[in-house]
Design a protein around this motif. Structure first.
Motif, PDB file in Angstrom:
ATOM      1  N   SER A 286       0.947  -1.241  -0.039  1.00  0.00           N
ATOM      2  CA  SER A 286      -0.092  -0.056  -0.250  1.00  0.00           C
ATOM      3  C   SER A 286       0.754   1.347   0.038  1.00  0.00           C
TER       4      SER A 286
ATOM      5  N   ILE B 198       0.861   4.014  -3.101  1.00  0.00           N
ATOM      6  CA  ILE B 198       1.060   5.681  -2.683  1.00  0.00           C
ATOM      7  C   ILE B 198       2.171   6.388  -3.137  1.00  0.00           C
ATOM      8  N   HIS B 199       3.111   5.740  -2.979  1.00  0.00           N
ATOM      9  CA  HIS B 199       4.474   6.264  -3.343  1.00  0.00           C
ATOM     10  C   HIS B 199       4.554   6.727  -4.710  1.00  0.00           C
TER      11      HIS B 199
ATOM     12  N   LEU C 157       2.176   6.503  -7.051  1.00  0.00           N
ATOM     13  CA  LEU C 157       1.194   7.645  -7.504  1.00  0.00           C
ATOM     14  C   LEU C 157       1.464   8.992  -7.254  1.00  0.00           C
ATOM     15  N   LYS C 158       2.357   9.296  -6.331  1.00  0.00           N
ATOM     16  CA  LYS C 158       2.733  10.715  -6.008  1.00  0.00           C
ATOM     17  C   LYS C 158       3.937  11.035  -7.098  1.00  0.00           C
TER      18      LYS C 158
END
Length: 478
Positions: free
Chosen positions: A409, A413-414, A416-417
């Protein structure tokens, strides 16, 4: 001039009298072609029937490249790059003739990105040779090549390459601005320049593709991307890029579309397997014995009966062993490195099992994970996958499957940034664009591949008219 070159013995100064005027010639030894210097320049100068002027030097010397300079700061770099300066006493300017003696490596096969199908040549350290190859492959006047100079102390020539009718002006401006704004002593290589201009320097994932293959570079330029070349570097930069582009190869284009799609899925599956296989083993043996089949659990218990370490320490030790072998094999000479990798892996693996430091099953799992990480066409992406495996193993040993889920997860998230030249790094998965899947995650037939990737924001979104291309004008058979 001697003071400018710190009294270097390589600076050659020739002064001679000719028809009541003094001519002075400067050049750097070994940097100029001596045959052209003696035949075309000195021979013409000494055979003249009247005195020389600056205009005569430019118009009557049989050399194509000549410029006039007044500043010593501009003359010195030209001499270093293989020019010869001719000064006439009493004049306030010199004439520079470019006679560079360039040492160039011949075009060879690619070493880090080997292909089975398609062109086999790779870039060299010569910017002139690399641009020659690019012009040969992209034979169009739509190709734009911009020259930039980077480096405060040691200057390097950088070329920005793109197609004017396709490349998004914002992408071009972003790349141009980031390179122009660099205030550094020098740029050693293209990969170093990529680290300086990428969107995020804290992530382990590369955001710009580094390639030594001219066909991959030109294929990306024809899709509307922007390329960068650095003098004295055998690799090039391409951007913007998606995370999934790092698992593509130009070899996919030279295969049948179904084979190309299968291999792309195979690489993505291998990446996922490389990340989770060893952590899953650690989590299962540490906290979740119930998910292991009974027959396999018995053999696992027997193989680990003599192992004194917990699964997480055991896995980390073997992962480090694989990394040691890989690094040693890469640094040793080619023949010795191959032998070291094969013999070292077999001998150390068998010795570790017999000594009771690890189990047979973990050796198989570690080997599968290592092989899966090497399937990525990009060496930098393969290295990133191997690195992130270590923290996931530690989290799996600490919290089991919950630790793996937490790590995946956090990784999602990493990613996606992240961005590449301001474009989303996980495109076309996020933002979701189904039509772009054809150009990233899988391949379809060329008749259906009429659109360029949407996230690149090219000026022309379509390669061809899909309806016209599907019309068949074959001769009717009786």
């Amino acid at each position: 001039m001697k003071k400018q070159f710190n009294d270097s013995p390589d600076l050659i100064c020739k002064e001679f009298q000719f028809r009541n005027q003094t001519l002075v010639i400067h050049f750097v030894n070994y940097q100029v072609k001596k045959d052209l210097l003696e035949r075309d320049l000195l021979g013409t100068l000494t055979s003249a029937k009247r005195a020389w002027s600056v205009e005569d030097l430019q118009n009557k010397i049989p050399l194509a490249s000549s410029t006039v300079e007044r500043s010593l700061a501009n003359i010195s770099p030209a001499l270093i790059h293989g020019s010869v300066s001719v000064y006439i006493e009493g004049e306030s300017q010199v004439v520079l003739f470019a006679l560079p003696n360039l040492e160039r490596r011949a075009l060879n096969r690619a070493e880090t990105e080997s292909l089975v199908f398609g062109p086999q040549i790779s870039f060299t350290e010569s910017l002139v040779t690399n641009m020659n190859v690019i012009r040969w492959r992209l034979d169009t006047d739509d190709l734009v090549v911009e020259k930039l100079i980077v480096g405060e102390r040691i200057k390097s020539e950088v070329r920005l390459v793109y197609l004017k009718s396709l490349a998004n002006e914002e992408n071009v401006q972003t790349m141009r601005q980031r390179i122009s704004d660099l205030k550094v002593d020098e740029v050693e290589d293209t990969s170093v320049l990529g680290q300086m201009i990428e969107d995020s320097s804290s992530t382990v994932f590369p955001q710009l593709i580094t390639t030594e293959l001219p066909d991959r570079f030109c294929n990306s330029i024809s899709k509307g991307r922007v390329g960068v070349l650095v003098d004295k570097s055998p690799t090039t930069l391409i951007g913007p890029m998606s995370f999934f582009n790092f698992f593509e190869s130009t070899e996919d284009l030279y295969m049948r579309w179904n084979m190309g799609t299968f291999i792309r899925f195979l690489r993505l599956f291998a990446m996922f397997l490389s990340i989770v296989l060893t952590p899953f083993y650690v989590a299962a043996l540490t906290y979740h014995y119930e998910i292991i089949p009974s027959s396999l659990l018995i053999s696992l218990g027997q193989s680990r009966a003599t192992v004194p370490f917990p699964p997480v320490i055991e896995a980390l030790l073997l992962e480090m062993l694989i990394e040691f072998l890989r690094e040693a094999g890469a640094r040793l000479p080619t023949k010795v490195g191959q032998t070291m990798g094969i013999v070292g892996g077999i001998v150390l693996g068998q010795a570790a099992v017999k000594a009771g430091f690890t189990s047979n099953i973990l050796i198989i799992i570690i080997a599968l994970s290592a092989l899966a990480s090497f399937t990525a066409p990009s060496y930098l992406m393969g290295s990133a996958i191997r690195i992130i495996r270590f923290p996931i193993i530690i989290l799996a040993g600490a919290w089991g499957l919950i630790g793996i889920v937490f790590a995946l997860s956090f990784l999602a998230i990493h990613l996606l940034k992240q961005h590449s030249l301001g474009r989303p790094y996980l495109a076309p998965l996020y933002p979701f664009e189904w039509k772009d899947f054809n150009d990233t995650i899988f391949r379809t037939t060329f008749q259906k591949n009429d659109r360029r990737p949407n996230y690149i924001m090219t000026k022309d979104r379509y390669r061809f008219d899909k309806q016209k291309s599907n019309k068949k004008n074959d001769v009717k058979r009786i």
